[in-house]
Motif scaffolding. Structure first.
Motif, PDB file in Angstrom:
ATOM      1  N   LEU A  17      70.227  38.293   0.046  1.00  0.00           N
ATOM      2  CA  LEU A  17      70.345  39.226   1.153  1.00  0.00           C
ATOM      3  C   LEU A  17      71.774  39.295   1.662  1.00  0.00           C
ATOM      4  CD1 LEU A  17      67.099  38.100   2.927  1.00  0.00           C
ATOM      5  CD2 LEU A  17      67.470  40.317   1.866  1.00  0.00           C
ATOM      6  N   ALA A  18      72.450  38.150   1.642  1.00  0.00           N
ATOM      7  CA  ALA A  18      73.818  38.125   2.125  1.00  0.00           C
ATOM      8  C   ALA A  18      74.780  38.727   1.123  1.00  0.00           C
ATOM      9  CB  ALA A  18      74.232  36.677   2.420  1.00  0.00           C
ATOM     10  N   ALA A  19      74.385  38.745  -0.169  1.00  0.00           N
ATOM     11  CA  ALA A  19      75.210  39.233  -1.270  1.00  0.00           C
ATOM     12  C   ALA A  19      76.490  38.422  -1.344  1.00  0.00           C
ATOM     13  CB  ALA A  19      75.481  40.730  -1.112  1.00  0.00           C
ATOM     14  N   CYS A  20      77.563  39.020  -1.847  1.00  0.00           N
ATOM     15  CA  CYS A  20      78.787  38.257  -2.074  1.00  0.00           C
ATOM     16  C   CYS A  20      79.897  38.649  -1.118  1.00  0.00           C
ATOM     17  CB  CYS A  20      79.252  38.455  -3.520  1.00  0.00           C
ATOM     18  SG  CYS A  20      78.083  37.825  -4.733  1.00  0.00           S
ATOM     19  N   GLY A  21      79.602  39.388  -0.086  1.00  0.00           N
ATOM     20  CA  GLY A  21      80.641  39.844   0.823  1.00  0.00           C
ATOM     21  C   GLY A  21      80.822  38.908   1.993  1.00  0.00           C
ATOM     22  N   THR A  51      71.737  46.182   1.801  1.00  0.00           N
ATOM     23  CA  THR A  51      71.187  44.834   1.937  1.00  0.00           C
ATOM     24  C   THR A  51      70.747  44.613   3.379  1.00  0.00           C
ATOM     25  OG1 THR A  51      73.382  43.900   2.367  1.00  0.00           O
ATOM     26  CG2 THR A  51      72.593  43.854   0.087  1.00  0.00           C
ATOM     27  N   TYR A  52      69.735  43.775   3.554  1.00  0.00           N
ATOM     28  CA  TYR A  52      69.208  43.492   4.885  1.00  0.00           C
ATOM     29  C   TYR A  52      70.035  42.425   5.596  1.00  0.00           C
ATOM     30  CZ  TYR A  52      64.822  45.887   3.616  1.00  0.00           C
ATOM     31  OH  TYR A  52      63.879  46.811   3.240  1.00  0.00           O
ATOM     32  N   GLN A  53      70.161  42.576   6.910  1.00  0.00           N
ATOM     33  CA  GLN A  53      70.611  41.464   7.733  1.00  0.00           C
ATOM     34  C   GLN A  53      69.416  40.528   7.928  1.00  0.00           C
ATOM     35  OE1 GLN A  53      73.281  42.222  11.130  1.00  0.00           O
ATOM     36  NE2 GLN A  53      72.827  44.399  10.830  1.00  0.00           N
ATOM     37  N   SER A  54      69.696  39.230   7.980  1.00  0.00           N
ATOM     38  CA  SER A  54      68.635  38.244   8.155  1.00  0.00           C
ATOM     39  C   SER A  54      68.684  37.650   9.556  1.00  0.00           C
ATOM     40  CB  SER A  54      68.772  37.121   7.120  1.00  0.00           C
ATOM     41  OG  SER A  54      68.666  37.640   5.817  1.00  0.00           O
ATOM     42  N   VAL A  55      67.545  37.125   9.989  1.00  0.00           N
ATOM     43  CA  VAL A  55      67.420  36.578  11.337  1.00  0.00           C
ATOM     44  C   VAL A  55      67.872  35.118  11.368  1.00  0.00           C
ATOM     45  CG1 VAL A  55      65.805  35.989  13.187  1.00  0.00           C
ATOM     46  CG2 VAL A  55      65.542  38.139  11.918  1.00  0.00           C
ATOM     47  N   GLY A  89      62.580  41.176  -6.502  1.00  0.00           N
ATOM     48  CA  GLY A  89      61.855  42.424  -6.725  1.00  0.00           C
ATOM     49  C   GLY A  89      61.098  42.893  -5.504  1.00  0.00           C
ATOM     50  N   LEU A  90      60.534  41.948  -4.726  1.00  0.00           N
ATOM     51  CA  LEU A  90      59.799  42.346  -3.527  1.00  0.00           C
ATOM     52  C   LEU A  90      60.747  42.934  -2.485  1.00  0.00           C
ATOM     53  CD1 LEU A  90      57.063  42.511  -2.148  1.00  0.00           C
ATOM     54  CD2 LEU A  90      57.448  40.214  -1.219  1.00  0.00           C
ATOM     55  N   VAL A  91      61.947  42.382  -2.375  1.00  0.00           N
ATOM     56  CA  VAL A  91      62.933  42.962  -1.460  1.00  0.00           C
ATOM     57  C   VAL A  91      63.270  44.391  -1.888  1.00  0.00           C
ATOM     58  CG1 VAL A  91      65.321  42.834  -0.660  1.00  0.00           C
ATOM     59  CG2 VAL A  91      63.929  40.773  -0.715  1.00  0.00           C
ATOM     60  N   ASP A  92      63.456  44.604  -3.191  1.00  0.00           N
ATOM     61  CA  ASP A  92      63.782  45.947  -3.678  1.00  0.00           C
ATOM     62  C   ASP A  92      62.654  46.937  -3.390  1.00  0.00           C
ATOM     63  OD1 ASP A  92      66.267  45.203  -4.588  1.00  0.00           O
ATOM     64  OD2 ASP A  92      65.597  44.807  -6.643  1.00  0.00           O
ATOM     65  N   LEU A  93      61.404  46.517  -3.593  1.00  0.00           N
ATOM     66  CA  LEU A  93      60.275  47.399  -3.290  1.00  0.00           C
ATOM     67  C   LEU A  93      60.188  47.671  -1.786  1.00  0.00           C
ATOM     68  CD1 LEU A  93      57.449  46.014  -5.629  1.00  0.00           C
ATOM     69  CD2 LEU A  93      58.665  48.186  -5.853  1.00  0.00           C
ATOM     70  N   SER A  94      60.506  46.666  -0.984  1.00  0.00           N
ATOM     71  CA  SER A  94      60.431  46.816   0.470  1.00  0.00           C
ATOM     72  C   SER A  94      61.409  47.865   0.977  1.00  0.00           C
ATOM     73  CB  SER A  94      60.704  45.474   1.151  1.00  0.00           C
ATOM     74  OG  SER A  94      59.714  44.520   0.807  1.00  0.00           O
ATOM     75  N   LYS A  95      62.519  48.032   0.281  1.00  0.00           N
ATOM     76  CA  LYS A  95      63.514  49.029   0.691  1.00  0.00           C
ATOM     77  C   LYS A  95      62.949  50.445   0.642  1.00  0.00           C
ATOM     78  CE  LYS A  95      67.452  46.222  -0.810  1.00  0.00           C
ATOM     79  NZ  LYS A  95      68.558  46.088  -1.789  1.00  0.00           N
ATOM     80  N   LYS A  96      61.900  50.653  -0.160  1.00  0.00           N
ATOM     81  CA  LYS A  96      61.262  51.967  -0.220  1.00  0.00           C
ATOM     82  C   LYS A  96      60.519  52.283   1.075  1.00  0.00           C
ATOM     83  CE  LYS A  96      60.401  51.495  -5.223  1.00  0.00           C
ATOM     84  NZ  LYS A  96      61.254  52.601  -5.718  1.00  0.00           N
ATOM     85  N   LYS A 102      67.662  49.864   9.507  1.00  0.00           N
ATOM     86  CA  LYS A 102      66.787  49.848  10.679  1.00  0.00           C
ATOM     87  C   LYS A 102      66.092  48.504  10.873  1.00  0.00           C
ATOM     88  CE  LYS A 102      62.815  52.353  12.656  1.00  0.00           C
ATOM     89  NZ  LYS A 102      61.838  53.450  12.423  1.00  0.00           N
ATOM     90  N   TYR A 103      65.721  47.853   9.777  1.00  0.00           N
ATOM     91  CA  TYR A 103      64.933  46.624   9.841  1.00  0.00           C
ATOM     92  C   TYR A 103      65.791  45.398   9.536  1.00  0.00           C
ATOM     93  CZ  TYR A 103      60.691  49.521   9.771  1.00  0.00           C
ATOM     94  OH  TYR A 103      59.707  50.432  10.068  1.00  0.00           O
ATOM     95  N   LEU A 104      65.406  44.266  10.117  1.00  0.00           N
ATOM     96  CA  LEU A 104      66.001  42.972   9.811  1.00  0.00           C
ATOM     97  C   LEU A 104      65.024  42.178   8.946  1.00  0.00           C
ATOM     98  CD1 LEU A 104      67.290  41.962  13.372  1.00  0.00           C
ATOM     99  CD2 LEU A 104      68.576  43.113  11.557  1.00  0.00           C
TER     100      LEU A 104
END
Length: 384
Positions: A17-21, A51-55, A89-96, A102-104
């Protein structure tokens, strides 16, 4: 035989989620945990819009209540690639369904370890919550009731509401066995039951209806809280690549599930062996040429393998591992430069490519080209 349960960490999801940035920690407010006690929350920030921000709560990453608990009555969880590919894969599907702007993202907080232990078990008089079929007492490969469901993964998607967070949606992956491994006696020989894709898909859809109803019964899940539920086909325990999703659906309200959407994904390991037909002969041939070129340049290679991922018949990405023995920093630098040159020349130009260059001791270098890009980002690890 007593069922054994293991907990698999979900740190991969946090890194993904954080990726490489660079991460910018953003103070977002506070959330109430009781009438007299509050705990501040922040977010990780994000490296890109997709990518999502995490809590982060109380200054710490908020881990799952079950942390990807897996049933290990069989040993299929030895394939750790299944765990990673299911999370990603579940994160990718969730993006749909849940927009990254909008979501965290929050690790699952609804399903505890004890809850999932019951759900992942066999149905019995003592466990009426078991989603796997009752043990029929048979041990033959084709006449026993296999364990269809291997694991359940929960991901929560939060909405900011003033200074608080509220549950905006839930994603669930049902990890199904394509092969169920079992023993007929304690410490005995291992046997297996193969489960076809149509069968595991049908079983998964039936289980999904029960899972949605159980989630709706929880006080934190509103009647109109969207629930995305997906069926994941795990790969075999000796595979060098994870499994794939086969279908997903969204329950927008109540216990009903809208029509199911098929997911056309395939994974394979390159180079193909044992005269197996590759998914795409051109991709396979290109990889073989790349492998041959870098082996001729540097003779101390222990192995060159790749994970190839296809969606709707098109190559989406190659994850390549190059393992070798190095004697000096200059060798690493020169070899990395040559690998990137060979990758640019011989590998498919329209897919994402990641190359990990490793020695026996450690990671030595990394190269990546994003889909649509013409150049590679490279990094050689060094020390002082």
């Amino acid at each position: 035989m007593k069922k054994l349960v293991t907990v698999v960490g979900a740190a991969v999801a946090a890194l993904m989620l954080a990726a490489c940035g660079n991460l910018n920690f953003d103070s977002s407010g506070s959330s109430s945990t009781g009438s007299t006690k509050t705990a501040s929350y922040t977010t990780t920030g994000t490296a890109s819009d997709d990518t999502y921000q995490s809590v982060i709560e109380g200054g710490k990453y908020k881990v799952s209540k079950s942390r990807g608990l897996q049933l290990t009555e069989n040993t299929q969880n030895d394939n750790t690639y299944n765990v990673r590919s299911m999370e990603n894969g579940l994160v990718d599907l969730s993006k749909k369904q849940f927009s990254t702007t909008k979501y965290l993202f929050e690790e699952g907080q609804l399903l505890s370890t004890s809850t999932l232990e019951n759900w992942l078990g066999r149905y019995s008089k003592k466990n009426k919550l078991g989603l796997n079929p009752v043990d029929n007492g048979k041990t033959g490969e084709n006449d026993r009731n296999p364990m269809y469901l291997q694991t359940i993964l929960e991901q929560d998607y939060m909405l900011q509401s003033g200074s608080k967070l509220k549950l905006g949606g839930v994603s669930i992956a049902l990890g199904m066995n394509s092969v169920d491994y079992y023993t007929k006696e304690s410490y005995g020989s291992q046997y297996s039951t193969t489960i076809s894709t149509p069968t595991l898909t049908a079983k998964g859809k039936a289980m999904a209806s029960k899972v949605v109803a159980r989630l709706r019964a929880k006080s934190k899940v509103g009647n109109d809280t969207p629930i995305l539920i997906a069926i994941y086909k795990g790969n075999t325990q000796d595979a060098l690549v994870g499994g794939t999703f086969v279908a997903y659906a969204v329950s927008k309200s109540g216990n009903s599930i809208a029509s199911w959407n098929s997911v056309n994904e395939k994974n394979e390991t390159l180079p193909v062996v044992n005269n197996k037909t590759p998914i795409n002969s051109t991709v396979s041939s290109d990889f073989n040429t790349f492998e041959s070129k870098i082996k001729s340049f540097f003779p101390k290679l222990a192995g060159v393998t790749a994970q190839a991922h296809y969606e709707n018949g098109q190559l989406q990405g190659l994850n390549i591992d190059v393992t070798t023995q190095f004697y000096g920093q200059t060798e690493i630098n020169s070899f990395t430069q040559y690998v990137v040159t060979a990758a640019s020349k011989y590998l498919p130009s329209d897919a994402e490519i990641q190359i990990n260059i490793k020695s026996v001791q450690q990671m030595e270098a990394f190269a990546e080209r994003k889909s649509g890009s013409k150049s590679f980002y490279t990094h050689v690890f060094s020390s002082y």
